[in-house]
Structure formats: C-alpha cells, structure tokens
Design a protein around this motif. Structure first.
Motif, PDB file in Angstrom:
ATOM      1  N   PRO A 441       0.829  -1.213   0.000  1.00 52.99           N
ATOM      2  CA  PRO A 441       0.000   0.000   0.000  1.00 52.99           C
ATOM      3  C   PRO A 441       0.863   1.263   0.000  1.00 52.99           C
ATOM      4  O   PRO A 441       2.051   1.230   0.341  1.00 52.99           O
ATOM      5  CB  PRO A 441      -0.804  -0.123   1.304  1.00 52.99           C
ATOM      6  CG  PRO A 441      -0.728  -1.575   1.684  1.00 52.99           C
ATOM      7  CD  PRO A 441       0.597  -2.053   1.182  1.00 52.99           C
ATOM      8  N   ALA A 442       0.261   2.382  -0.372  1.00 50.90           N
ATOM      9  CA  ALA A 442       0.954   3.674  -0.412  1.00 50.90           C
ATOM     10  C   ALA A 442       0.277   4.628   0.560  1.00 50.90           C
ATOM     11  O   ALA A 442      -0.925   4.898   0.449  1.00 50.90           O
ATOM     12  CB  ALA A 442       0.938   4.249  -1.822  1.00 50.90           C
ATOM     13  N   LEU A 443       1.052   5.143   1.521  1.00 51.77           N
ATOM     14  CA  LEU A 443       0.552   6.093   2.502  1.00 51.77           C
ATOM     15  C   LEU A 443       1.043   7.490   2.114  1.00 51.77           C
ATOM     16  O   LEU A 443       2.242   7.688   1.894  1.00 51.77           O
ATOM     17  CB  LEU A 443       1.064   5.713   3.892  1.00 51.77           C
ATOM     18  CG  LEU A 443       0.488   6.435   5.107  1.00 51.77           C
ATOM     19  CD1 LEU A 443      -0.999   6.149   5.248  1.00 51.77           C
ATOM     20  CD2 LEU A 443       1.235   5.999   6.363  1.00 51.77           C
ATOM     21  N   PRO A 488       1.318   0.728  -5.993  1.00 48.20           N
ATOM     22  CA  PRO A 488       1.056   2.094  -6.482  1.00 48.20           C
ATOM     23  C   PRO A 488       2.009   3.099  -5.843  1.00 48.20           C
ATOM     24  O   PRO A 488       2.555   2.878  -4.755  1.00 48.20           O
ATOM     25  CB  PRO A 488      -0.394   2.347  -6.046  1.00 48.20           C
ATOM     26  CG  PRO A 488      -0.582   1.466  -4.847  1.00 48.20           C
ATOM     27  CD  PRO A 488       0.258   0.245  -5.095  1.00 48.20           C
ATOM     28  N   ALA A 489       2.231   4.211  -6.544  1.00 49.02           N
ATOM     29  CA  ALA A 489       3.028   5.328  -6.026  1.00 49.02           C
ATOM     30  C   ALA A 489       2.168   6.583  -6.109  1.00 49.02           C
ATOM     31  O   ALA A 489       1.549   6.852  -7.143  1.00 49.02           O
ATOM     32  CB  ALA A 489       4.313   5.500  -6.828  1.00 49.02           C
ATOM     33  N   VAL A 490       2.126   7.365  -5.034  1.00 53.54           N
ATOM     34  CA  VAL A 490       1.235   8.522  -4.945  1.00 53.54           C
ATOM     35  C   VAL A 490       2.062   9.776  -4.713  1.00 53.54           C
ATOM     36  O   VAL A 490       3.020   9.771  -3.929  1.00 53.54           O
ATOM     37  CB  VAL A 490       0.203   8.339  -3.811  1.00 53.54           C
ATOM     38  CG1 VAL A 490      -0.718   9.550  -3.723  1.00 53.54           C
ATOM     39  CG2 VAL A 490      -0.604   7.067  -4.025  1.00 53.54           C
ATOM     40  N   GLY A 491       1.709  10.869  -5.412  1.00 53.02           N
ATOM     41  CA  GLY A 491       2.410  12.126  -5.245  1.00 53.02           C
ATOM     42  C   GLY A 491       1.597  13.284  -5.782  1.00 53.02           C
ATOM     43  O   GLY A 491       0.546  13.096  -6.410  1.00 53.02           O
ATOM     44  N   ASP A 492       2.091  14.482  -5.526  1.00 54.06           N
ATOM     45  CA  ASP A 492       1.422  15.697  -5.985  1.00 54.06           C
ATOM     46  C   ASP A 492       2.031  16.126  -7.315  1.00 54.06           C
ATOM     47  O   ASP A 492       3.234  16.379  -7.410  1.00 54.06           O
ATOM     48  CB  ASP A 492       1.586  16.804  -4.945  1.00 54.06           C
ATOM     49  CG  ASP A 492       0.747  18.029  -5.285  1.00 54.06           C
ATOM     50  OD1 ASP A 492       1.121  18.761  -6.231  1.00 54.06           O
ATOM     51  OD2 ASP A 492      -0.267  18.263  -4.601  1.00 54.06           O
ATOM     52  N   GLY A 495      -0.322  20.299  -8.694  1.00 50.39           N
ATOM     53  CA  GLY A 495      -1.316  20.718  -7.723  1.00 50.39           C
ATOM     54  C   GLY A 495      -2.392  19.704  -7.446  1.00 50.39           C
ATOM     55  O   GLY A 495      -3.328  19.999  -6.685  1.00 50.39           O
ATOM     56  N   ARG A 496      -2.291  18.528  -8.026  1.00 47.82           N
ATOM     57  CA  ARG A 496      -3.289  17.498  -7.774  1.00 47.82           C
ATOM     58  C   ARG A 496      -2.612  16.202  -7.362  1.00 47.82           C
ATOM     59  O   ARG A 496      -1.511  15.890  -7.814  1.00 47.82           O
ATOM     60  CB  ARG A 496      -4.155  17.245  -9.018  1.00 47.82           C
ATOM     61  CG  ARG A 496      -5.105  18.375  -9.336  1.00 47.82           C
ATOM     62  CD  ARG A 496      -6.180  17.930 -10.291  1.00 47.82           C
ATOM     63  NE  ARG A 496      -7.141  18.986 -10.581  1.00 47.82           N
ATOM     64  CZ  ARG A 496      -8.244  18.816 -11.299  1.00 47.82           C
ATOM     65  NH1 ARG A 496      -8.498  17.619 -11.817  1.00 47.82           N
ATOM     66  NH2 ARG A 496      -9.070  19.813 -11.504  1.00 47.82           N
ATOM     67  N   LEU A 497      -3.316  15.445  -6.517  1.00 44.54           N
ATOM     68  CA  LEU A 497      -2.796  14.168  -6.066  1.00 44.54           C
ATOM     69  C   LEU A 497      -3.019  13.127  -7.166  1.00 44.54           C
ATOM     70  O   LEU A 497      -4.148  12.952  -7.644  1.00 44.54           O
ATOM     71  CB  LEU A 497      -3.512  13.735  -4.785  1.00 44.54           C
ATOM     72  CG  LEU A 497      -2.813  12.664  -3.934  1.00 44.54           C
ATOM     73  CD1 LEU A 497      -1.496  13.197  -3.383  1.00 44.54           C
ATOM     74  CD2 LEU A 497      -3.726  12.206  -2.805  1.00 44.54           C
ATOM     75  N   VAL A 498      -1.935  12.467  -7.595  1.00 44.62           N
ATOM     76  CA  VAL A 498      -2.030  11.462  -8.649  1.00 44.62           C
ATOM     77  C   VAL A 498      -1.438  10.158  -8.143  1.00 44.62           C
ATOM     78  O   VAL A 498      -0.654  10.133  -7.182  1.00 44.62           O
ATOM     79  CB  VAL A 498      -1.296  11.898  -9.941  1.00 44.62           C
ATOM     80  CG1 VAL A 498      -1.893  13.179 -10.494  1.00 44.62           C
ATOM     81  CG2 VAL A 498       0.191  12.064  -9.663  1.00 44.62           C
ATOM     82  N   VAL A 499      -1.818   9.085  -8.788  1.00 40.37           N
ATOM     83  CA  VAL A 499      -1.290   7.770  -8.448  1.00 40.37           C
ATOM     84  C   VAL A 499      -0.746   7.120  -9.715  1.00 40.37           C
ATOM     85  O   VAL A 499      -1.402   7.117 -10.762  1.00 40.37           O
ATOM     86  CB  VAL A 499      -2.381   6.882  -7.789  1.00 40.37           C
ATOM     87  CG1 VAL A 499      -3.623   6.745  -8.667  1.00 40.37           C
ATOM     88  CG2 VAL A 499      -1.812   5.498  -7.466  1.00 40.37           C
ATOM     89  N   GLY A 536       7.909   4.501  -9.533  1.00 39.57           N
ATOM     90  CA  GLY A 536       8.338   5.404  -8.471  1.00 39.57           C
ATOM     91  C   GLY A 536       8.150   6.840  -8.909  1.00 39.57           C
ATOM     92  O   GLY A 536       8.102   7.138 -10.105  1.00 39.57           O
ATOM     93  N   LEU A 537       8.022   7.751  -7.952  1.00 37.86           N
ATOM     94  CA  LEU A 537       7.878   9.177  -8.230  1.00 37.86           C
ATOM     95  C   LEU A 537       9.022   9.933  -7.573  1.00 37.86           C
ATOM     96  O   LEU A 537       9.367   9.667  -6.418  1.00 37.86           O
ATOM     97  CB  LEU A 537       6.539   9.708  -7.717  1.00 37.86           C
ATOM     98  CG  LEU A 537       5.282   9.216  -8.437  1.00 37.86           C
ATOM     99  CD1 LEU A 537       4.045   9.717  -7.716  1.00 37.86           C
ATOM    100  CD2 LEU A 537       5.274   9.683  -9.882  1.00 37.86           C
TER     101      LEU A 537
END
Length: 581
Positions: A441-443, A488-492, A495-499, A536-537
């Motif tokens: 999971p991605a926190l 999954p990798a999550v980042g901004d 200006g929007r949160l993307v995965v 990865g981001l």
C-alpha cells in the motif's frame, strides 16, 4: 487373465500364480510395488489400473531340439534279438515367467515387445474415474490431487464451484468464471495450464527461477506416469486457485525510492538487478552503500531524512537481514538491525521525537518494529500482531500524519489490512476487500494535510481510504483492472494528487488519486510491460515531478510529468529525474 492367454499362449498356472503373488493386488487389479518414477510422486493411483492395449502377435514357440543319439563303438552292431532304438527325446524349454508392465498394467512375455496402450485411459475395477471426477492417471487427476493435498483446497473436483472443469483446455475458462486470477505470472502451487495439444494440459508449479518454471505433471512425457520439467515461463498461463506461496522473484520492489529535503529536492535510493544498493544526493551521482551485490534485487530500500537533513537508509540483504544506518563522516555505516524476508522491504520513518523507527517482516512472517534510541543504538524488537501472520512479499508501511502521529500499515497472509498508531493505539483491521499480498500500500499526505492510503486488492481493484482523526474511512474504488503484483506510487503533480499504477498487462498509468477527479497528465506511459514491476515518483524543485519505471532493458527510465515555470531558462529544460541509474 483371458487376454493374457490369448496374447501369449498358455503358460503353466503355477508360473502365473507366482507372478501374481509377487505384486500388490489392489481392488482386484494389479499395481506395481516398484519405486515410483520420482520421489515426489505421492499420487495415490500411481501405476494402478490397466489401459486397453494394441493387439500383439502371439509369441512363436521355439522348434524343439532332438536329443542326439550316443555314438557307437567300432564293434557295435545289431545282434539277434536286439530291439530298435526309441525315437530321440525332444527337450522343450520352459517359457520365461511373465513380467508386469507398470505403464499399461498388463503382464507380458519378456520375449516379445511391451504392451502398448491403445488409449491413455486406465481402469480400476472397470472404472476410469477418480474420486474427484477426472480420468485416472491423467494430468487433471494428478493436479486435482495436488490442489487438495498441497494447497489444501478442500472440495476441488470436476464440479468445483458449480463449474464443469472437464479437459485441461477448459480449466482457465472455469477459473475465470469463478473469479480466480488467471495470468502469466507463476506462483508456487499455481496450476500451469495450456490449450496446446488435443485436449490441453495442466501441471502443478513446484519451483520458479529467472524466466523458468518447474512443474510436476502426469501423463505427459510418461504415459500415465509422473514427471517433472523446467520450461520457460511463457509456455503456460497460470491459474491462482489457492497458491501455496507467491513467486520468490516477486517482491516489494521499485526502480527508485525518494524523499524530499527542505529545499524541495529529493534524495533517491535503489537496489539494482545485481543486488547493489545505491544512494544519490540531489545534484550528485549515486554512490554504492554497503556490500556490492549483497542486497535482495527484488525489494526496494527505505529512505528518510532526519531533522539535521542526514539520510537514513534501510535495505534487505539476500540472506534475510535488515541493514540500516546513516552517514558517519564521509560514508554510510550500515548495521544489522534484525531479520527480513528477502521479498519484503523494511520501512523507515522519523517518529514524533525525531528519531528513526524501522519496521520489517521476518522470513517466517513476523512483524516487528525497532526505534533508534538516545543511546545511539536500535531497541529490542517489538512484535506487532501474531507471529507468522504477515505477508512476506509485501512491505510494511510507515508514515506520519499532520498531527505527528506515526502510522504503521501492514497486510496479513490472508490479505487483511491492519493499521496502528505507534504512539498509542491498538492494531485495527481496516474495512474493505482483502488486499493483495504481493502489492505494498501507499501512505501519503496531500497538500491540504489529508492522509490517505491507496491499496490494490486481491482481485486487482484500486482502493483509497482517508484518515479522519484516528479513524480510517471505508475504501472508495478507483476504476480499472490493476496488477496485484505491482505497488502504487502517490504524489502531488501540478497541484493534484495522482497515483502511478500498473495494470494487469503491465502498462503504466498515471491517473487522479481520488474518485471523480481527472488527471492533467498523459494517462498512459511507456514501460517494460511487466505487471510485477512497480513505478516510483521523484520530485525536483527546479526540475518538476518525474515518474520512474523500468525500461525494456530493465534499467530505470524517468519521464517528466510536470515542471514549474522557473525550471525553464532559454532553450534549457530538464529531461531527467536527477539521479544516476
């Protein structure tokens, strides 16, 4: 036995009786008591039953040889009253004892050829079916046995789940109809299946190597018998009915992990395919940390920065140790902190006190946490949950919310997802579908301070949960059919949160991380097409945000997703993520 006399002529009854006494009679039919074809052949009907055989020519008995008369002396002659010599004696050699052919189940005269099965069907007491509804000594029967005995899949039969499984060529269709995963990624205990041949073929996966799979099977190389083969992974598709264990080559890997510093740049770390750990400071080339080739190449390292800006790194070795450390002088110093499964990454984060906390899953599935103390050493391990209950092919997750609480999230062997606040809190099971045991999971914490957890379920559904205070919401679902092997990798981004997430075919996608939102970047990105490789981001203050994936040559490649206006100066614009592959 009438067939034996018809084919081979009449043998003395005592000879046949001795032969029958020398083999095991089971249920009125002969079975071979000789060693099986392989030590792992525990199929209960090995060498039992008889197949219909091709008619054979009768064995021609040898011509009797007359016994020669004794030679007569020179004075020998007929005398009055002598009787004529009797007819010379004829000696008929006794026939050899019959031999049992284990393949056909028939006795045969060793002076002739072995019996040949007309059909690869064996009958016991007139029945060709096994207790599970498949044909005896066929591939489907053997795999049904394996699924019950090794996988503990109780009740598997030809009508399992209300489907008719039938010939091997139909097994993938039956599995899909019941919602089981069917793909091209093998696992220990998965069913290897192909439509090739007249009725297809199934086998049981016993081992996995780089690009290869070792299978156990029946009725392939040896008619009605056991065999093993090591073949390319691409020879089969794989049915995941109730796997024994994931592939040892599938772990919690990423091409790169990153952590931003106070200037908006990112430190990066990765383990290359040769098992060498490399860490890169912003704007500089990566350097080797720890022993070359000593780390597991299928798991990613963990990376964080302390309040002084020093990098801390943790990684899993090939032999199952978790090493962690930071910079001392001009070099990194790593120490063994505990044990870790070679397919699971350690997790590393700063606690509210500003000291590192490490979490790792041992090879036997025990989850522990350790804290770096004021005395400059790691604390004794604190066990989390029940020993041996955690998945060893996904990594635990550590992160902090905006209140400074440190959260631990981990997945059990059964796909249960649990969360706990390490400051004070108990382990709580999160609601929602079972999680994948091969996807981490991605926190994340968004710009507005909201903490979220993105996770791929066991069936390939991407979910997102939101933290409100100390409670996690029920999961919302994001559309798509996603790989259960990639994380999954999550980042901004802009200006929007993307995965960044990989679908079942191995295609990398970049999409909005929240339901109902749309992403401002390209939805599909070029990748190696491997559903087991995670993205990865990486963020660069003067370069923008990059998504990193493995290229066709399995080397990290970065693609610029967005960059700030200040990053463009004349004709110069950034094109790379700022780290050295």
């Amino acid at each position: 036995m009438g067939n034996l006399g018809k084919r081979h002529g009449s043998w003395p009854q005592r000879t046949i009786a001795r032969t029958l006494a020398s083999v095991c009679v089971a249920g009125g039919l002969l079975s071979l008591a000789a060693p099986a074809a392989h030590a792992d052949d525990d199929y209960p009907y090995a060498w039992q039953g008889q197949c219909p055989i091709v008619p054979q020519e009768p064995i021609e008995e040898p011509t009797p040889t007359p016994t020669p008369e004794p030679a007569k002396g020179p004075d020998a002659g007929d005398k009055p009253g002598d009787k004529a010599d009797p007819t010379p004696a004829v000696e008929t050699p006794p026939p050899p004892p019959p031999v049992l052919d284990p393949v056909s189940g028939h006795l045969y005269d060793p002076r002739g050829p072995k019996p040949t099965c007309a059909k690869w069907i064996w009958a016991i007491n007139g029945s060709i079916g096994d207790p599970w509804g498949f044909v005896l000594r066929n591939c489907t029967s053997f795999v049904a046995w394996r699924l019950q005995e090794r996988n503990r899949l109780a009740g598997f039969s030809n009508s399992f789940g209300g489907q008719h499984w039938g010939n091997a060529e139909h097994w993938d269709d039956a599995a899909r109809a019941l919602g089981y995963r069917v793909d091209h990624v093998p696992a220990i205990g998965a069913v290897a299946q192909t439509d090739a041949g007249r009725v297809g073929h199934v086998a049981w996966v016993s081992a996995i190597g780089p690009g290869t799979v070792t299978i156990e099977e029946y009725n392939h190389s040896l008619p009605g018998g056991y065999g093993t083969r090591t073949v390319p992974v691409s020879d089969f598709r794989y049915l995941h009915l109730d796997d024994v264990a994931p592939s040892p080559l599938v772990g919690s890997d990423r091409p790169v992990v990153s952590v931003p510093d106070r200037l908006g740049e990112s430190w990066t770390a990765r383990v290359d395919d040769g098992g060498t750990l490399r860490v890169a400071q912003p704007g500089r080339r990566s350097r080797v940390v720890g022993p070359r080739g000593g780390f597991s190449p299928v798991v990613a390292p963990a990376l964080t920065l302390d309040r002084r800006g020093r990098p801390w790194v943790a990684a899993t070795t090939r032999d199952g140790r978790a090493l962690a450390g930071t910079v001392r002088g001009a070099r990194f110093v790593l120490r063994t902190v505990g044990t870790a499964a070679p397919t699971s990454s350690p997790a590393l984060v700063l606690s509210r006190t500003g000291r590192p906390v490490l979490a790792a899953v041992s090879p036997d599935g025990t989850l522990t946490t350790r804290r770096f103390t004021q005395q400059g050493r790691w604390s004794a391990p604190a066990r989390v949950g029940k020993a041996g209950s955690w998945a060893t092919h996904t990594a635990p997750v550590l992160g902090s919310d905006t209140s400074g609480r440190t959260w631990l999230v981990a997945v059990t062997v059964n796909g249960g997802t649990y969360a706990q606040s390490l400051e004070r809190g108990r382990l709580t099971r999160l609601t929602g579908p079972a999680g994948s045991i091969t996807s981490t999971p991605a926190l994340s914490v968004a710009g507005d301070g909201t903490t979220r957890l993105h996770q791929v379920s066991a069936t390939g559904v991407l979910t997102v949960r939101t933290l409100a205070g100390r409670r996690w919401s029920r999961p919302a679902t994001l559309d798509g059919d996603w790989s259960t092997y990639a994380s999954p990798a999550v980042g901004d981004v802009a200006g929007r949160l993307v995965v960044a997430v990989v679908d079942r075919r191995g295609t990398l996608h970049l999409r909005a991380a929240l339901p109902g939102q749309r992403s401002r970047v390209a939805p599909r990105l070029r990748s190696a097409g491997d559903p087991t490789r995670s993205p990865g981001l990486v963020t660069r203050r003067n370069g923008g945000v990059f998504v990193v994936s493995l290229g066709a040559r399995r080397a990290p490649q970065a693609r610029l997703l967005t960059r700030p206006a200040s990053a463009v100066s004349g004709k110069i614009s950034p094109t790379r993520g700022g780290f050295t592959p």
